[in-house]
Motif scaffolding. Structure first.
Motif, PDB file in Angstrom:
ATOM      1  N   ARG A 163      26.989  58.694  -9.895  1.00 33.44           N
ATOM      2  CA  ARG A 163      27.340  59.076  -8.528  1.00 33.44           C
ATOM      3  C   ARG A 163      28.851  59.041  -8.299  1.00 33.44           C
ATOM      4  O   ARG A 163      29.412  59.956  -7.690  1.00 33.44           O
ATOM      5  CB  ARG A 163      26.625  58.163  -7.526  1.00 33.44           C
ATOM      6  CG  ARG A 163      26.849  58.564  -6.070  1.00 33.44           C
ATOM      7  CD  ARG A 163      25.757  57.987  -5.181  1.00 33.44           C
ATOM      8  NE  ARG A 163      25.833  56.540  -5.096  1.00 33.44           N
ATOM      9  CZ  ARG A 163      26.486  55.886  -4.132  1.00 33.44           C
ATOM     10  NH1 ARG A 163      27.123  56.542  -3.183  1.00 33.44           N
ATOM     11  NH2 ARG A 163      26.494  54.566  -4.106  1.00 33.44           N
TER      12      ARG A 163
ATOM     13  N   TYR B  99      30.522  61.907 -10.123  1.00 32.76           N
ATOM     14  CA  TYR B  99      30.158  63.177  -9.479  1.00 32.76           C
ATOM     15  C   TYR B  99      30.956  63.382  -8.197  1.00 32.76           C
ATOM     16  O   TYR B  99      31.529  64.455  -7.965  1.00 32.76           O
ATOM     17  CB  TYR B  99      28.661  63.192  -9.186  1.00 32.76           C
ATOM     18  CG  TYR B  99      28.187  64.444  -8.479  1.00 32.76           C
ATOM     19  CD1 TYR B  99      27.900  65.603  -9.198  1.00 32.76           C
ATOM     20  CD2 TYR B  99      28.039  64.471  -7.090  1.00 32.76           C
ATOM     21  CE1 TYR B  99      27.481  66.760  -8.551  1.00 32.76           C
ATOM     22  CE2 TYR B  99      27.615  65.609  -6.442  1.00 32.76           C
ATOM     23  CZ  TYR B  99      27.341  66.755  -7.170  1.00 32.76           C
ATOM     24  OH  TYR B  99      26.931  67.897  -6.532  1.00 32.76           O
TER      25      TYR B  99
ATOM     26  N   GLN C 185      22.526  65.369  -9.787  1.00 28.85           N
ATOM     27  CA  GLN C 185      23.983  65.364  -9.973  1.00 28.85           C
ATOM     28  C   GLN C 185      24.349  65.671 -11.421  1.00 28.85           C
ATOM     29  O   GLN C 185      25.354  66.348 -11.689  1.00 28.85           O
ATOM     30  CB  GLN C 185      24.556  64.024  -9.527  1.00 28.85           C
ATOM     31  CG  GLN C 185      24.458  63.826  -8.018  1.00 28.85           C
ATOM     32  CD  GLN C 185      24.805  62.421  -7.578  1.00 28.85           C
ATOM     33  OE1 GLN C 185      24.814  61.477  -8.373  1.00 28.85           O
ATOM     34  NE2 GLN C 185      25.077  62.261  -6.286  1.00 28.85           N
TER      35      GLN C 185
END
Length: 204
Positions: free
Chosen positions: A16, A19, A47
């Protein structure tokens, strides 16, 4: 992560953070570890899908999409990115099939009634071509033959274009499976009147 390279919550967090930062290269390693661990977090692996697509690693993008689908995540967004990746490697037929799947997933069944009622309203306003466009859209999306009947009826009764009326009635007769008594009666009438006729020349 240095102490425990298979710690799933940390791997998901690493995906995360990379990304969000737009650091797609650093999405790859933790993403692949999640897959090897058979993790099925839709958010994290979506993602990963997008990261591979943005890196132009289209076969990897497709692989992760297919992994998610195999895990039961047959969702619109995953089909869409797989379709886009397939198009980039020129597998257009496969891409189109997945895009059709996306359309089916994105349009609710209630939309048929919305288009149908739009058609009724346009008929009431005597905007017959607009009414036919709504029925055509409903038929294209949901394959309900009654929409062809409605278009044929407008061409016959309102627009006096018998050639177009026959075209729609012929489609209706080929696909309709009437159940209600009124529709059975209408179907029989159309079959007798239009079922075996040659195309009618439009009136001058």
């Amino acid at each position: 992560l240095e102490q425990d390279s298979v710690n799933i919550p940390f791997l998901k967090l690493r995906v995360r953070s990379a990304y969000i930062a737009g650091d797609y290269q650093n999405v790859r390693i933790p993403g692949e570890r999640l897959i090897r661990l058979q993790e099925t977090s839709l958010s994290a692996l979506t993602q990963v899908v997008v990261a591979y697509f943005n890196l132009k690693l289209y076969t990897d993008c497709i692989r992760v999409c297919q992994y998610l689908i195999a895990q039961g995540y047959a969702v619109e967004n995953i089909f869409y990115f797989e379709a886009k990746a397939l198009a980039r490697i020129k597998q257009f037929d496969k891409s189109n099939e997945l895009l059709k799947t996306c359309i089916n997933l994105s349009i609710s069944k209630e939309a048929e009634m919305y288009y149908y009622n739009l058609g009724i309203n346009y008929e009431a306003l005597r905007q017959y071509k607009k009414a036919i466009a709504q029925y055509d859209t409903a038929n294209y999306l949901f394959k309900n033959p009654i929409m062809n009947f409605n278009s044929g009826r407008i061409y016959e009764i309102n627009l006096k274009n018998m050639q177009q009326a026959q075209k729609y009635y012929t489609k209706y007769l080929a696909l309709a499976k009437p159940v209600e008594a009124d529709e059975k009666k209408a179907y029989q009438y159309l079959k007798e009147r239009w079922g075996k006729k040659k195309p009618v020349a439009p009136k001058k």
